[in-house]
Structures are given as structure tokens and as C-alpha cells.
Scaffold this motif. Sequence first.
Motif, short mmCIF file in Angstrom:
data_model
loop_
_atom_site.label_atom_id
_atom_site.label_comp_id
_atom_site.label_asym_id
_atom_site.label_seq_id
_atom_site.Cartn_x
_atom_site.Cartn_y
_atom_site.Cartn_z
N GLN A 287 -2.27 -58.48 0.86
CA GLN A 287 -2.48 -57.92 2.18
C GLN A 287 -3.88 -57.30 2.30
OE1 GLN A 287 0.16 -57.95 4.75
NE2 GLN A 287 0.68 -59.51 3.23
N PRO A 288 -4.50 -57.43 3.46
CA PRO A 288 -5.81 -56.80 3.65
C PRO A 288 -5.70 -55.30 3.89
CG PRO A 288 -5.15 -57.90 5.66
CD PRO A 288 -4.11 -58.24 4.63
N PHE A 289 -4.48 -54.81 4.15
CA PHE A 289 -4.28 -53.40 4.45
C PHE A 289 -3.19 -52.82 3.56
CE2 PHE A 289 -5.01 -55.77 8.44
CZ PHE A 289 -6.32 -55.40 8.65
N THR A 290 -3.16 -51.51 3.49
CA THR A 290 -2.07 -50.80 2.82
C THR A 290 -1.36 -49.92 3.84
OG1 THR A 290 -3.59 -49.03 2.17
CG2 THR A 290 -3.20 -50.80 0.58
N TYR A 291 -0.07 -49.68 3.59
CA TYR A 291 0.76 -48.93 4.54
C TYR A 291 1.40 -47.75 3.82
CZ TYR A 291 0.29 -53.48 6.78
OH TYR A 291 -0.22 -54.63 7.32
N GLN A 292 1.54 -46.65 4.55
CA GLN A 292 2.10 -45.45 3.95
C GLN A 292 2.83 -44.64 5.01
OE1 GLN A 292 -0.65 -43.13 1.61
NE2 GLN A 292 0.52 -41.26 1.87
N ALA A 293 4.08 -44.24 4.68
CA ALA A 293 4.86 -43.41 5.59
C ALA A 293 4.44 -41.95 5.42
CB ALA A 293 6.35 -43.56 5.31
N GLU A 294 4.29 -41.25 6.54
CA GLU A 294 3.89 -39.85 6.51
C GLU A 294 4.79 -39.03 7.43
OE1 GLU A 294 -0.19 -39.07 7.30
OE2 GLU A 294 -0.92 -40.15 5.53
N ILE A 295 5.07 -37.79 7.01
CA ILE A 295 5.86 -36.86 7.81
C ILE A 295 4.94 -35.73 8.24
CG2 ILE A 295 7.81 -35.26 7.81
CD1 ILE A 295 9.08 -36.99 5.65
N SER A 296 4.87 -35.49 9.54
CA SER A 296 3.95 -34.47 10.05
C SER A 296 4.72 -33.30 10.67
CB SER A 296 3.03 -35.08 11.12
OG SER A 296 3.79 -35.64 12.18
N GLU A 297 4.49 -32.12 10.15
CA GLU A 297 4.99 -30.86 10.71
C GLU A 297 6.49 -30.90 11.04
OE1 GLU A 297 2.63 -29.65 13.98
OE2 GLU A 297 0.76 -29.63 12.84
N THR A 298 7.30 -30.84 10.01
CA THR A 298 8.75 -30.78 10.22
C THR A 298 9.12 -29.45 10.87
OG1 THR A 298 9.17 -32.18 8.29
CG2 THR A 298 10.97 -30.77 9.04
N ASP A 299 9.91 -29.52 11.94
CA ASP A 299 10.37 -28.31 12.63
C ASP A 299 11.67 -27.83 11.98
OD1 ASP A 299 8.28 -28.32 14.42
OD2 ASP A 299 9.34 -29.51 15.92
N VAL A 300 11.71 -26.54 11.67
CA VAL A 300 12.90 -25.92 11.09
C VAL A 300 13.69 -25.24 12.20
CG1 VAL A 300 13.77 -24.24 9.44
CG2 VAL A 300 11.75 -25.60 8.88
N LEU A 301 14.97 -25.56 12.30
CA LEU A 301 15.83 -24.99 13.34
C LEU A 301 16.75 -23.95 12.70
CD1 LEU A 301 16.81 -28.39 14.98
CD2 LEU A 301 14.86 -26.92 15.52
N PRO A 302 16.60 -22.66 13.01
CA PRO A 302 17.38 -21.61 12.35
C PRO A 302 18.86 -21.68 12.72
CG PRO A 302 16.13 -20.69 14.18
CD PRO A 302 15.68 -22.12 14.03
N PHE A 303 19.70 -21.22 11.81
CA PHE A 303 21.14 -21.19 12.08
C PHE A 303 21.54 -19.82 12.62
CE2 PHE A 303 20.59 -19.89 7.68
CZ PHE A 303 21.34 -18.72 7.63
N ARG A 304 22.70 -19.75 13.22
CA ARG A 304 23.24 -18.49 13.74
C ARG A 304 24.43 -18.04 12.88
NH1 ARG A 304 23.35 -19.57 20.32
NH2 ARG A 304 21.10 -19.96 20.58
N THR A 305 24.82 -16.78 13.09
CA THR A 305 25.97 -16.24 12.38
C THR A 305 27.15 -16.10 13.35
OG1 THR A 305 24.58 -15.02 10.82
CG2 THR A 305 26.87 -14.30 11.05
N VAL A 306 28.25 -16.73 13.02
CA VAL A 306 29.46 -16.69 13.84
C VAL A 306 30.46 -15.77 13.14
CG1 VAL A 306 31.34 -18.03 14.84
CG2 VAL A 306 29.05 -19.04 14.67
N ARG A 307 30.93 -14.73 13.86
CA ARG A 307 31.88 -13.77 13.30
C ARG A 307 33.27 -14.04 13.83
NH1 ARG A 307 27.09 -10.95 13.88
NH2 ARG A 307 26.36 -9.93 11.96
N GLN A 308 34.21 -14.14 12.92
CA GLN A 308 35.61 -14.38 13.26
C GLN A 308 36.48 -13.31 12.62
OE1 GLN A 308 36.36 -18.36 11.87
NE2 GLN A 308 35.18 -19.33 13.52
N TYR A 309 37.74 -13.18 13.12
CA TYR A 309 38.67 -12.18 12.60
C TYR A 309 39.99 -12.84 12.24
CZ TYR A 309 35.27 -8.98 14.60
OH TYR A 309 34.10 -8.32 14.88
N SER A 310 40.57 -12.37 11.15
CA SER A 310 41.80 -12.99 10.65
C SER A 310 42.71 -11.93 10.05
CB SER A 310 41.46 -14.06 9.60
OG SER A 310 42.63 -14.53 8.96
#
Length: 488
Positions: free
Chosen positions: A307-330
Motif C-alpha cells: 500500500q502507498p499509505f498507512t492507516y491508524q485508528a485514533e481516539i480523540s478526547e473521550t468524554d467521561v459521564l459521571p454516575f449518580r447515587t440512588v438511595r433506597q430503603y429496605s
Amino acid sequence: MSQNVALKMLAVMLLSFVIIAGATQAGPALLPGTTSGEEVFTEGTMIGRTNVAGLTTEEAEAAVTEDILNWKQQSDLTVGYGDEQSVLSPELIEFFPSEAVQTAESGVANPVPLNVKMGDVMTLLSRDFGLPESDVLDPAKVQREIESRIAYLQTAEDDPIELESLLSSGTGETLIAEAAGTFTVTAGQQNFLFTHESVTLAPGQYYSVLNLSNQVIESVEDYEITDEELSKIATVVHTAVLDTPLTIAERHISTRLPEYATEGKEARVTSSSGNDYKVMNATQSEFTISAESIQGTLYVRITGPEQPFTYQAEISETDVLPFRTVRQYSPFVADGAVEVTENGVEGQLIPVERVTFDADSYELEREFLYEDFYPPVHRVEVSSLETPEQLAEDDQSEGDSNSDANGDQSSNGTDSNNNGENNAGNSSDEDNSGGSGLTGNSDSGGNAEGDNSEGNSSSGTSGSDNDGQSGRKENDPSDTEKGEQNPK
């Protein structure tokens, strides 16, 4: 005797007339471009894009020459790869209008003979696309493609010559990309790999994990393989495909990133729902996907022409999505205890691009492929049904009961005891409302007997302190008197 001579002379004259007449009629068909002004090209004769019907040789050559000049001024022939383009100057192509007219067949379309300056064209393409100094471009393909585009002086359209169609197919196999699994190959995976150790993709063909698995079912007895096992194979294949010019036709992912996959490189296969992993060869060359198990590890290699070219997969700026705390009673959780039934996991938004580089590692193109989304997993905490406020109320009730049993409040009489009971109730209300109820009574001056005493003493204090202070103040005669004067 003289009569015989006369007859012979007449026969010779007739024969000569027939020959001359035949040659006169056949001339224009055999030689449509003779210098005679009466001999012209017949209807339907084209040279390049020029209609030369009814024209003599000289007129046809002049018309073709003019059309060649117009074509050079109006048309640009380009070679493209992605967003990159190389313009082939008309000066790199030499036309021969005179030869075109002389060799033209009457009544049909005729190309214009031309010569492509191949040395200059090859140098131009290698420079513009950064091709390596090797026999990657096929000169025969380059010349054939250019001639087919302009031999009839076609108007250039927004359809450049694809560079891939000009590359040499080659006879040897070159390693394009490879990947390895992080898991141990199972028996089901081994049967899959043994049956499809090497799969060749011709231009336009697909590589389908589910289709290949179905083929194994037909050829191997007792073949069993789970969706997770197929997904692991697909994930390793996908990891290698990302670094090639192959096209991802179908791909799915899980709700959580599995341990055997890295970010942006998972491929999920689900046979029950038909979710497949497919790769299409949209190039002009053949590629081979090889998969084999070596000491229990899966290795995938993709080979093809250089091949005349080379290929490479790149990941740019992954976004982190924070989790929440769910409170339950039992009711099954111990008093005051908190059990964590689900640990929180942050979500991810992962954009994946494929970058194309030339031989000098210069970036030519950046193609957005997809964006993986893994939702966050919320943290779940389970507490007992009895809250801390309820615990404080229970403690206060026990304190009041002990006070009545010891007779600490008997000297104040029935009214004093009633005030003490009312005060105990008010103290409990303060606990349940977070302290706002008694503070309000203090600000308003008290609306019932004993409220002033309780409000004043408990403002800004805790429930347990209020209980103690309330008992002491009720035994104080001055406080009792103030409480009796309030209704007045």
C-alpha cells in the motif's frame, strides 16, 4: 481481319470504362480523406467529439484541432484519493489530429490518437500523494485509465480517477495490520478458526462473522459457540481492520465495555437477534484475513498488496459521564446500616477516527468512523427503613417514661405534668421537622401553655438537650407562672 481487330478494340474500351467507373465509385468509401474537394466523410463519422460528416480531410483536421485546443482550455483531468487530488496538466498529453483523420473509419466514432508523458505523470502523482519510491503505481494502468478518459475528448466531470485503481496488484502478500486477543481460545473458537483460518476478500466481497459461523455448523459435528465467543473473535478482527482501508459495514457494541476489549475497538455479535460484524472490501485489490490460535492466543493478520499509505485508528478526547447515587430503603437492612448493591461506574463517549498517512508519515486524511456510547451505571445504596430521626424520637420517649416513673415532675401538679407531656410532644415534632417547628414557636411568643418555656429553652439546641432542659424548667415555679399568665 480488320473486323476482328475492331471488335477487340471495342472490348478493351468497354472494359477500361468499367474499371474506371468502379474505381471512381469506390474511392470515397476506401479513402474518405483524399484531396479531391468532392470526396467527404459520410454521415455518422465522428473523430473524438467532432462530427466530421460532410467534411473533407483538410476541413476535418482543422475542426478536430480546434476541438483539442478547446478541450485543453476547459477540461482538467484529476486523480483523487479521499480529500486529496492531483491535477494532470493538459501539457502532459500530446494529441495527433492529422493521424486521427487519416485513420478514421467512415460512419463510426473514432478516438484521437494520443501520447501520455508517463515519466512526468508518475513523478507528479508520487509527489502529490507522497508515494514510496517503489513500483506501487502501475504505469500500464495509469496510461490505460487516462486514455479511456480523454481519447474521445470527453468533458471532465466531478469524477476524478481513483488512485487505488492505478496501483499495482502485485504478486506478493504484504502485512497490512495485525492484532492479538487477550483471552484463551475455547474449543468452539478453535473449530471456527480451523475452518476459516484464511478468508480472501475480492473487491466488493464481505467478511461476516455470523455467516462464517453458520458455515462451520454445516461442516463440523457438535459445533457449539456462544455469542460471547463470537464477539471475542469479532473484536480481534475489528481491531486489525481499523488499521486497513477495509470498510466496516456492520458493527454493534455492548452496554458495558467488556474486559477483553479496549476502548473504541469492541465488536458485539448476537446470533439470536442477527447482530453481525461485517467488513466489506471496497478497494480495487484483494485482501486476506487470517486468524489462528497459537498456544491458546488468537492472532489475526490482514495481508494484501503493498500500500502507498498507512492507516491508524485514533481516539480523540473521550468524554467521561459521571454516575449518580440512588438511595433506597429496605426492611431487610439492619437499623442504621447501609448496603451498596451496585457500585457506580462512569459512562464513556468514545469517538473513533481513521487517519491516513503517506510514506513520510504526513497526515493525508482523517475520517470519522463512529462514536461508542457506554451509559453510566449508577451507585445504589440501600438503608434501613428506620431513619435517624425516628431513632431520636424513640430515645426521647424512653427518657420521658423514665422521668414519669421517678416522679421528678409530681411537685408541679397535674397542670405541670400536662405541660411536661406537651413539651415532650413538641420536642418530638422538632426532631421530625429538623428543628423548624420549635424555633417558630419561639419567634411567635408561644401559642399554648408551656410553649414559651419550651421554645425559649430549645431554640438552637438538639433534641436530647431540649428534653433535659424542658424537665428542669418545668420544675422552676417562675417558669410555671409565666406559662399560666400567657392565656391572659
